[in-house]
Design an enzyme around this catalytic site. Structure first.
Site, PDB file in Angstrom:
ATOM      1  N   TRP A   1      17.816 -22.262   7.049  1.00  0.00           N
ATOM      2  CA  TRP A   1      16.858 -23.362   7.153  1.00  0.00           C
ATOM      3  C   TRP A   1      15.407 -22.933   6.953  1.00  0.00           C
ATOM      4  O   TRP A   1      14.525 -23.776   6.833  1.00  0.00           O
ATOM      5  CB  TRP A   1      16.980 -24.021   8.529  1.00  0.00           C
ATOM      6  N   ASN A   2      15.094 -21.628   6.946  1.00  0.00           N
ATOM      7  CA  ASN A   2      13.692 -21.218   7.059  1.00  0.00           C
ATOM      8  C   ASN A   2      12.866 -21.440   5.801  1.00  0.00           C
ATOM      9  O   ASN A   2      11.654 -21.563   5.873  1.00  0.00           O
ATOM     10  CB  ASN A   2      13.601 -19.761   7.517  1.00  0.00           C
TER      11      ASN A   2
ATOM     12  N   LYS B   1      26.036 -25.362   0.352  1.00  0.00           N
ATOM     13  CA  LYS B   1      25.904 -25.985   1.663  1.00  0.00           C
ATOM     14  C   LYS B   1      24.610 -25.472   2.297  1.00  0.00           C
ATOM     15  O   LYS B   1      24.584 -24.412   2.917  1.00  0.00           O
ATOM     16  CB  LYS B   1      27.085 -25.664   2.576  1.00  0.00           C
TER      17      LYS B   1
ATOM     18  N   GLU C   1      21.940 -28.105   7.625  1.00  0.00           N
ATOM     19  CA  GLU C   1      21.824 -29.528   7.954  1.00  0.00           C
ATOM     20  C   GLU C   1      20.451 -29.855   8.522  1.00  0.00           C
ATOM     21  O   GLU C   1      19.995 -31.009   8.425  1.00  0.00           O
ATOM     22  CB  GLU C   1      22.917 -29.912   8.966  1.00  0.00           C
TER      23      GLU C   1
ATOM     24  N   GLY D   1      21.650 -15.617   5.646  1.00  0.00           N
ATOM     25  CA  GLY D   1      21.705 -15.965   7.057  1.00  0.00           C
ATOM     26  C   GLY D   1      21.834 -14.733   7.928  1.00  0.00           C
ATOM     27  O   GLY D   1      21.460 -13.624   7.535  1.00  0.00           O
ATOM     28  N   SER D   2      22.391 -14.914   9.105  1.00  0.00           N
ATOM     29  CA  SER D   2      22.436 -13.843  10.098  1.00  0.00           C
ATOM     30  C   SER D   2      23.521 -12.823   9.778  1.00  0.00           C
ATOM     31  O   SER D   2      24.489 -13.103   9.064  1.00  0.00           O
ATOM     32  CB  SER D   2      22.686 -14.433  11.489  1.00  0.00           C
TER      33      SER D   2
ATOM     34  N   GLU E   1      22.669 -11.801   1.741  1.00  0.00           N
ATOM     35  CA  GLU E   1      21.272 -11.559   2.100  1.00  0.00           C
ATOM     36  C   GLU E   1      21.166 -11.873   3.585  1.00  0.00           C
ATOM     37  O   GLU E   1      21.032 -13.030   3.979  1.00  0.00           O
ATOM     38  CB  GLU E   1      20.343 -12.433   1.241  1.00  0.00           C
ATOM     39  N   LEU E   2      21.224 -10.827   4.410  1.00  0.00           N
ATOM     40  CA  LEU E   2      21.363 -10.997   5.856  1.00  0.00           C
ATOM     41  C   LEU E   2      20.049 -10.672   6.569  1.00  0.00           C
ATOM     42  O   LEU E   2      19.000 -10.625   5.956  1.00  0.00           O
ATOM     43  CB  LEU E   2      22.517 -10.132   6.352  1.00  0.00           C
TER      44      LEU E   2
ATOM     45  N   CYS F   1      13.097 -13.598   7.039  1.00  0.00           N
ATOM     46  CA  CYS F   1      13.989 -12.438   7.134  1.00  0.00           C
ATOM     47  C   CYS F   1      13.268 -11.133   6.841  1.00  0.00           C
ATOM     48  O   CYS F   1      13.650 -10.075   7.351  1.00  0.00           O
ATOM     49  CB  CYS F   1      15.195 -12.609   6.209  1.00  0.00           C
TER      50      CYS F   1
ATOM     51  N   GLU G   1      16.946  -8.762  15.933  1.00  0.00           N
ATOM     52  CA  GLU G   1      15.941  -9.476  15.136  1.00  0.00           C
ATOM     53  C   GLU G   1      15.378 -10.653  15.934  1.00  0.00           C
ATOM     54  O   GLU G   1      16.123 -11.550  16.332  1.00  0.00           O
ATOM     55  CB  GLU G   1      16.574  -9.985  13.838  1.00  0.00           C
TER      56      GLU G   1
END
Length: 477
Positions: free
Chosen positions: A152-153, A176, A179, A229-230, A251-252, A285, A382
Site C-alpha cells: 500500500w505504501n 492484486k 485493498e 511486501g513483508s 521485493e521484500l 522499504c 523493520e
C-alpha cells in the site's frame, strides 16, 4: 464536490465489476480514520474468470508486435502525467503522503512506463557461431501469465512497477493491489484501459489476501509470481509458488543501514538524511533507518538530526505546508509506539518525538532515538515508520559488520568523501542497492531489488524485463 473522486472496482476480462452482492471493505482516510469508499472482494468465480482471461490474454499478447506493446505503455505514461493532480490528491486521501510527494510518485511511474516502452523494442536474443549449414540461436520469450501482489505504501508506483515490465515483455497479468489503496489502483488500471491494453491482458482483483494468493498460485495458468511486501508473507508465497515451479520476483522488506564517516560534509548530510528519513512517514522499504555514525562526529550528528526533526511539519497532506503526513493505516501508530517504548526501556535516549499526535487520524511524531542497544526490537525488526535509530561506531570494519548484521539486504547508504573507502563500501556491503553521498537508489533504467531476506530478482531497468522472460536455445542442422 466531495474530496474522494474514485470508484474502486474489479477489472476482469475487460469489464468493471463493483458491489453486486460481493463482500467489501472500507478504504479509510488516514487523516481522519473515517471510511470514504468500499472496495469489492473478488468471488471464487471472479478469480476463475480472471485466470481464464489471463490465459487468453497471454495467447494474444505474446504474438503482438513490440511496437504495439510499446505504444500502449507510452500512451499510459502520457495519461498518468495528464492526470497527475487528481491522482496525487487521491494518493493523499488513501495513503496519507503529502500531495507534492504523491506527484513525484506519479512522475516516477510514468518514467518507468516510458523506459519499458523502449525496452520492449530491445528484447534481443543471439546467434551462436556454428559451421556452415548449422544454426544455433538463443531466444528470449515471455514467461506467461503473471500473478502480482503489491503493498500500500506507493499506491501508483507499485502497481505500475508490476504492470509495466509484464506488458512490455508480452505477458498477461493478474494484479492484486492492496485493498487499502484500491481507488488509486483502479484509476491506474483505467489509464491502461484507455491507452488500449486489451481487456484480457490486464486483470485487477481485490479480496482476502491469503485466499486470493492461494487461488492464483495454485492454478497451472500462472507462470510467474511478483510480490512486493513483508518478508514473512513473501516466504509464505514462495512456498505456494514452489508447487508449480513458477518464476518469482520478490521485493521484500529492509532495514536500511546508513554509514556516516567523519570526513563527510556533515551539514549537507544531515539536511539530506532528515528529509529522506521522513519521506512518506518512513513507510518506504528502502528508508534509511539505522544510522551508524563515526564516534568523532556522533554527538554533533545526533544534535543536528534531532533539531531538524523537531522542525518537520506534520499534518494533512493536502496542506502545502505539510512535510510529513499521517501513517497509512490504524495498525501503524500502535506498532511504532510499541517499538519506541521497548527501545527506551532497553536504554535508548529519546531525542525527538516519540508518540502519537493529538486529534483524529493516524498521526505519529517524527522520532529520533540515540544510543539504541542491539537488543531493542527496533534494531532487529523493520520499523516501517518515522523512526531514526542512532548508534556510534569506531572504524570501517565495525561499521560494515553492523550494516551486514541483519539478514536484510535491500538498500544501504554511505556518506564519506574518501574515494578508496567508497569503493571498499561498494564491495563490502551486502545490499542490492547502495547510495554513496546520496539517497536515491531508484531509477527507471537501474535494477531495483535486494538480496538475502530482502528478496531476489529485480524490477525496473532491463533486468525488470528479463525477469519476465524465459531463455530458449534452438539448434538447427
Amino acid at each position: 464536490m466531495t474530496e474522494y473522486q474514485a470508484r474502486p472496482g474489479l477489472f476482469i476480462a475487460g469489464s468493471w465489476r463493483y458491489g453486486e452482492g460481493r463482500d467489501a471493505e472500507d478504504i479509510l482516510d488516514p487523516r481522519t480514520g473515517r471510511g470514504q469508499a468500499a472496495v469489492p472482494h473478488a468471488t471464487d468465480a471472479d478469480l476463475d474468470e480472471a485466470l481464464a482471461a489471463a490465459q487468453r490474454g497471454f495467447d494474444l499478447w505474446r504474438k503482438t508486435a513490440p511496437e504495439q506493446r510499446a505504444a500502449v505503455l507510452q500512451r499510459t505514461a502520457a495519461i498518468l502525467r495528464e492526470r497527475a493532480d487528481p491522482l496525487a490528491r487521491l494518493i493523499t486521501l488513501e495513503e496519507g503522503k503529502p500531495f507534492t510527494e504523491a506527484k513525484g510518485e506519479i512522475a516516477g511511474g510514468a518514467a518507468i512506463l516510458e523506459f519499458h516502452a523502449g525496452e520492449a523494442m530491445r528484447i534481443y536474443g543471439r546467434v551462436l557461431p556454428r559451421p556452415a549449414g548449422r544454426r544455433s540461436m538463443v531466444l528470449h520469450q515471455p514467461v506467461g501469465p503473471v500473478a502480482a501482489f503489491c503493498a500500500w505504501n506507493f499506491p501508483v508506483l507499485n502497481v505500475v512497477r508490476k504492470l509495466s515490465p509484464a506488458i512490455a515483455s508480452g505477458c498477461s497479468i493478474i494484479i492484486k493491489p492492496s485493498e487499502e489503496v484500491a481507488g488509486c489502483a483502479s484509476e491506474v488500471i483505467r489509464c491502461f484501459e484507455e491507452a488500449g491494453v486489451p481487456g484480457d491482458v490486464v486483470q485487477c482483483v481485490f479480496g482476502v489476501p491469503d485466499a486470493v494468493s492461494r487461488k492464483l498460485l495454485a492454478s497451472p495458468v500462472t507462470r510467474k509470481l511478483s510480490f512486493t511486501g513483508s518478508v514473512p508473507v513473501g516466504k509464505h508465497l514462495m512456498k505456494l509458488a514452489a508447487d508449480t515451479m513458477m518464476r518469482t520476483t520478490m521485493e521484500l522488506g529492509g532495514h536500511g543501514p546508513v554509514l556516516v564517516f567523519d570526513d563527510c560534509d556533515l551539514e549537507k548530510t544531515l539536511d539530506t538524511l532528515v528529509a529522506h528519513k521522513f519521506r512518506n512517514a518512513g513507510q518506504v522499504c528502502v528508508s534509511p533507518t539505522r544510522f551508524h555514525v563515526q564516534r568523532g562526529i556522533y554527538d554533533r550528528f545526533a544534535a543536528g538530526f534531532a533539531e531538524r526533526t523537531r522542525h518537520v511539519v506534520v499534518g494533512d497532506g493536502l496542506d502545502p505546508a505539510t512535510q510529513m503526513g499521517p501513517l497509512a493505516n490504524p495498525r501503524r501508530p500502535g506498532a511504532i509506539e510499541a517499538m519506541v517504548a521497548d527501545a527506551t526501556r532497553a536504554g535508548a535516549r529519546l531525542l525527538a518525538g516519540g508518540g502519537r499526535m493529538e486529534g483524529t487520524g493516524f498521526f505519529f511524531q517524527p522520532t529520533v532515538l540515540a544510543d539504541v542497544p542491539l537488543s531493542a526490537r527496533v534494531m532487529n525488526e523493520e520499523p516501517f515508520g518515522p523512526l531514526a535509530l542512532l548508534t556510534p561506531f569506531d572504524d570501517f570494519d565495525d561499521a560494515v559488520a553492523e550494516a551486514n548484521r541483519l539478514p536484510f539486504g535491500l538498500a544501504a547508504y554511505c556518506f564519506t568523501e574518501n574515494g578508496r573507502r567508497q569503493n571498499m563500501l561498494a564491495d563490502a556491503l551486502e545490499s542490492g542497492m547502495i547510495a554513496i553521498n546520496d539517497v536515491r537508489v531508484s531509477a527507471p533504467d537501474a535494477p531495483f531489488g535486494g538480496v538475502r531476506d530482502s528478496g531476489h530478482g529485480s524490477e525496473d531497468g532491463p533486468e525488470g524485463i528479463a525477469a519476465h522472460m524465459i531463455t530458449k536455445a534452438v539448434h538447427i542442422a
